[in-house]
Design an enzyme around this catalytic site. Structure first.
Site, short mmCIF file in Angstrom:
data_model
loop_
_atom_site.label_atom_id
_atom_site.label_comp_id
_atom_site.label_asym_id
_atom_site.label_seq_id
_atom_site.Cartn_x
_atom_site.Cartn_y
_atom_site.Cartn_z
N GLY B 40 78.63 61.23 33.06
CA GLY B 40 77.73 60.17 33.50
C GLY B 40 76.34 60.74 33.70
N GLY B 42 73.52 58.74 34.80
CA GLY B 42 72.63 57.86 35.56
C GLY B 42 71.91 58.69 36.61
CG LEU B 43 69.21 56.88 39.53
CD1 LEU B 43 68.92 56.04 40.77
CD2 LEU B 43 67.95 57.59 39.08
NE ARG B 337 71.52 44.20 48.71
CZ ARG B 337 71.30 45.16 47.83
NH1 ARG B 337 72.31 45.88 47.38
NH2 ARG B 337 70.09 45.38 47.39
CG HIS B 408 74.65 44.19 43.35
ND1 HIS B 408 74.00 44.24 42.13
CD2 HIS B 408 73.88 44.93 44.19
CE1 HIS B 408 72.90 44.98 42.25
NE2 HIS B 408 72.83 45.41 43.47
CD GLU B 432 78.24 51.37 42.12
OE1 GLU B 432 77.28 51.51 41.34
OE2 GLU B 432 78.85 50.30 42.28
NE ARG B 442 74.41 49.87 47.23
CZ ARG B 442 73.30 49.21 46.86
NH1 ARG B 442 72.16 49.41 47.48
NH2 ARG B 442 73.36 48.31 45.89
CG LEU B 448 67.84 52.91 43.29
CD1 LEU B 448 66.43 52.43 42.99
CD2 LEU B 448 68.60 53.10 41.98
#
Lengths: 261, 644
Positions: B40, B42-43, B337, B408, B432, B442, B448
């Site tokens: 992976g 990603g970030l 959220r 999400h 994640e 979260r 991020l």
């Protein structure tokens, strides 16, 4: 469930799709019919419908690249009716919706066409040339840790905004596909501009433009003849100004540089 | 196995410093003798790959994308939190820690969260140095905005595409290491199996997505940075390729899966428009800074609106219910959220929803436009408004946006200790993909932060501690375990291709998504969960007897890729249901209808459920074994979360 426009009528369409088994085989246009396409669908959802139909019939679905489907990952890359990402300005293929088409339309769907982007299969192409251009210098050479506080590098807002505009490039390759020379100047210049504008990018400013341009040429992209089709078709609005800035950076680097062997 | 979280001794604020001093170091000349696999980019993955390569390790990085720059981190819109206190508004490391623990409804580890808050400040500095074009004030300094669940402005942003800009920063650092030859990058390569030798993670098996070739790769340690599993619901804001396969394969090799039922439902997404819908699009939470959430006060009014007898403009101010402002006066539209989502659902369940489906609420910018003018609003949210208009063909400058909650983010993930190591020695999970920092919910702009914290500032220290304990001798794929894993991958692929049934992988995926959304989504109850468990088992049996595929393994075969991922989702779904059944309380994103306060807020049971549920795989179609890691709270007092 009905969409937000319950009066929108479903459409029947004829698709002419480029099919090619792999990089080394020959391709051809194959015609398909799709029925009951809702105008609320995205273009890729319409292709999903086609692929489900093909699979159920025992045919092989059409390969195409996509992922985020919200216009930011830069994966989707279809040449639709002769235009990169289709008829809507400032829009990636995944954000294009079928309400832009009409019942009975024939839609031609091809992959990006460029020597530097060989076809993997059907509509999927290999854009790794872009990665190799970034690897040639599209970065600021700092290691993790040991950097100054973020606010110790003040940047005038107008410069920061301009750098940001250049940095919004999503590397989709529409600029290359739209260009009759398959030039990658808009893509490369966006990164050059971003880093040349920022104070952090000054140290490697000359080597960066020289190395990235050298790699661009090596990958087999065509030359720029200032037509501007790239910027016209860019889904995120990268400006032609960047190409002017890159040319200036390049000439100034070449005139003064002792950087390249 | 005993669950040892390996939290360092000592006061909260000193744990990480002390730990960094106590971990073993690998001599600089020896680092080049160790290989690390990172799955992976990603970030969490790209930042780890770049940082480890900079230190001198040999890194092999893998992504199923055509380029590491396409990972789904790129789609994050709103921003990244950091306790810089640049705004002089009372922020601090402790406040970010406190907000995160509270926002997570007291189901995360104090020590991990505190470390996250500590290194948050370094992330901003790192990204600025890389040339990430954050938003700035006229004086040239960095700008901030506020986000849900916080009363300070600590969110750094790059218009509505912070994720893309941060990922491009990490990608540029990674690209530099690829150019140096310190990272070997494998694109369009999907991890399909973990290889464990003598109880330790030793490598992976991948499939080249273009040629179908099955490859084995060995390393001294393996890091999974493969993102979340929200696509188990089929419809989510995740990208289409997002999947659970890499961590699930690791789970089946012994890595515990923690809190799988903790799913985040994001309140502000564009509503579903039809059955063909392939994904849902998020409208950034930052919109709640200026947008006001409302529905008509009465069901009757809502019905007339849906029926087209009246228009939005016909509803007078006193007939509008700004339910978040009314119920939560101090946080208003900026409640976390989970709270915002549940309240939107409740309003729609009461028949007061808007849009043709009635499954939407308004997010209205009329007041902001009146107050600040179109230009200012457009500067802040222009790209989001444009995206909304493209998808819905409605202009949010004139009509309020219609929004509805959607899946999400997943707080659950592979169980990891303080070093981010899973229950398999030598296997790490970052971003994640692990469970560690967000508890049961979260906060916005914290994903991020966590991805980059893990990759830039945690794993470079903690992985050295593990590697230093083994000799710097080469590892190879010669061991029989590699052959076995490779054969298992071949066998599984052939099995998928040989079923020759009648239903497509997407049909199964959609069916699973419906079960999960209806019974293990925004609210859950025992009866529904029991029903879902049976339905999933049934669907899984049908999948393995009635799946339809065409083509072969030895080519680009996208339906085959999807089928493999759906097979894993069909197993994960059942574990999520089991976990939701087990957790007889409501907390954060996990709302059990049986456990709520008289005001319909989540009712926690700290006495019995203040633990991490870590599940151990015991075999196909066998119930998993639950291990509990009790959570210790020494620095915050557990209270009923209140945003009133």
């Amino acid at each position: 469930m009905a969409g937000n426009n319950p009066n929108a009528k479903p459409m029947n369409l004829t698709l002419k799709v480029w099919r090619q088994r792999n990089r080394n085989s020959e391709g051809k246009i194959v015609e398909y019919q799709v029925k009951d396409i809702s105008p609320e669908m995205s273009f890729l959802e319409m292709l999903d419908v086609l692929n489900e139909d093909l699979l159920l019939k025992g045919d092989e679905p059409v390969a195409f690249d996509h992922d985020c489907r919200e216009g930011i990952c830069g994966s989707c890359d279809l040449f639709i009716n002769g235009r990169a990402h289709g008829p809507e300005k400032g829009t990636t293929t995944c954000q294009l919706h079928m309400r832009k088409f009409s019942d009975g339309d024939t839609i031609t769907i091809e992959p990006w066409r460029a020597n530097a982007f060989p076809v993997n299969r059907d509509l999927s192409v290999d854009r790794s040339a872009f990665d190799r251009i970034i690897q040639a210098g599209g970065y600021i050479s700092v290691n993790t840790g040991g950097v100054p506080d973020g606010n110790e590098i003040p940047i005038p807002k107008n410069i920061a905004d301009k750098a940001f505009e250049a940095a919004t490039c999503i590397s989709c390759g529409a600029c290359v596909a739209a260009c009759k020379n398959a030039s990658a100047m808009l893509f490369v210049s966006a990164k050059i501009s971003q880093l040349a504008l920022l104070p952090q990018g000054q140290v490697e400013r000359k080597t960066r433009v020289e190395n990235m341009v050298a790699q661009m040429d090596k990958e087999g992209f065509g030359a720029c003849t200032n037509i501007g089709q790239c910027a016209a078709e860019c889904p995120v609005g990268i400006s032609l100004e960047n190409i002017a800035l890159m040319n200036r950076e390049f000439i100034s680097a070449k005139a003064t540089s002792e950087n390249l062997a | 196995m005993n669950l040892d979280s390996k939290i360092p001794e000592g006061p909260l604020a000193e744990k990480w410093e002390k730990h960094k001093f106590n971990v073993k170091l690998v001599n600089p000349a020896n680092k080049r003798k160790y290989d690390v696999i990172i799955v992976g980019t990603g970030l969490a993955g790209a930042s780890a790959a770049a940082s480890l390569a900079e230190l001198g390790y040999n890194v092999k990085a893998f992504t199923y994308h055509d380029s590491p720059r396409r990972a789904h981190s790129i789609a994050a819109q709103g921003g990244i939190n950091a306790a810089k206190n640049y705004q002089n508004d009372g922020d601090s490391v402790f406040r970010l820690f406190y907000d995160t623990i509270k926002g997570g409804d007291y189901r995360s580890r104090e020590a991990n969260v505190y470390r996250l808050a500590q290194v948050s400040v370094n992330i901003i500095d790192q990204c600025v140095a890389q040339g990430v074009p954050f938003a700035r004030e006229y004086g040239g300094l960095l700008a901030n905005r506020s986000f849900g669940g916080a009363q300070v402005s600590r969110t750094f942003y790059a218009r509505g595409q912070t994720g893309q800009q941060l990922l491009l920063g990490a990608y540029s650092a990674l690209s530099r290491q690829i150019a140096y030859g310190k990272v070997k990058m494998y694109t369009r390569s999907e991890m399909l199996e973990l290889v464990v030798v003598d109880g330790k993670a030793r490598g992976i098996v991948t499939r080249n997505l273009i040629t179908g070739e099955i490859e084995t790769h060995a390393a001294h340690a393996v890091v999974l940075a493969t993102g979340g599993y929200g696509n188990v619901f089929y419809l989510s804001t995740n990208a289409k390729y997002c999947n659970v396969t890499a961590p699930w394969r690791a789970h089946k090799k012994g890595a515990y899966f923690a809190n799988p039922c903790f799913t985040q439902i994001h309140p502000t997404c564009i509503p579903v428009s039809g059955d063909y819908q392939s994904k849902l699009t998020l409208m950034s939470e930052s919109l709640r800074n200026d947008g006001r959430v409302w529905v008509p006060k009465t069901k009757e009014m809502a019905e007339r609106l849906r029926g087209g007898q009246i228009r939005v403009a016909d509803i007078p101010e006193e007939e509008r219910d700004y339910f978040l402002e009314r119920k939560y006066p101090s946080f208003g539209n900026l409640v976390p959220r989970d709270v915002a989502s549940r309240n939107a659902k409740q309003a729609c369940d009461e028949g007061r929803g808007v849009g043709s489906t009635g499954l939407a609420v308004y997010l209205d910018f009329a007041d902001a436009i009146k107050r600040e003018g179109v230009d200012k609003v457009s500067q802040k949210y222009g790209n989001l408004f444009a995206m909304y208009e493209k998808i819905t063909a409605e202009n949010p400058y004139e009509l309020p946006m219609r929004i509805y909650p959607a899946v999400h983010y997943t707080m659950g993930g592979l169980w990891v200790d303080y070093n981010l190591m899973t229950s398999i020695p030598g296997l790490y999970a970052t971003g994640e993909c692990n469970f560690s920092d967000h508890g049961a919910n979260r906060l916005g702009a914290s994903a991020l932060m966590q991805g980059l914290a893990d990759g830039y500032f945690v794993i470079p220290y903690t992985i050295g501690d593990y590697l230093a304990q083994m000799p710097p001798t080469p590892v190879t794929t010669q061991h029989a375990a590699f052959k076995e894993a490779e054969e298992a991958v071949h066998a599984r692929t052939q099995k998928l291709l040989s079923i020759k049934g009648t239903r497509t992988p997407n049909e199964f995926h959609k069916a699973l998504g419906h079960i999960m959304w209806d019974h293990c989504g925004m609210s859950r109850n025992a009866e529904g969960l029991q029903f879902a468990k049976q339905e999933i088992q049934k669907l899984r049996r049908e999948f393995w007897s009635d799946l339809k595929l065409t083509g072969t393994n030895e080519e680009l075969n996208q339906m085959l890729e999807i089928a493999g991922r759906v097979a894993d989702f069909l197993e994960l779904g059942e574990l999520m249901v089991d976990d939701a059944l087990n957790r007889k309380e409501s907390c954060g994103g996990h709302f059990r209808e049986e456990y709520q306060t008289p005001e319909n807020e989540a009712l926690r049971d700290d006495e019995n459920f203040a633990y991490v549920a870590a599940w151990e795989w015991t075999g196909d179609n066998q119930p998993e074994t639950l291990h509990k890691e009790e959570l210790q709270f020494e620095n915050v007092k557990l209270t009923q979360r209140s945003y009133k």
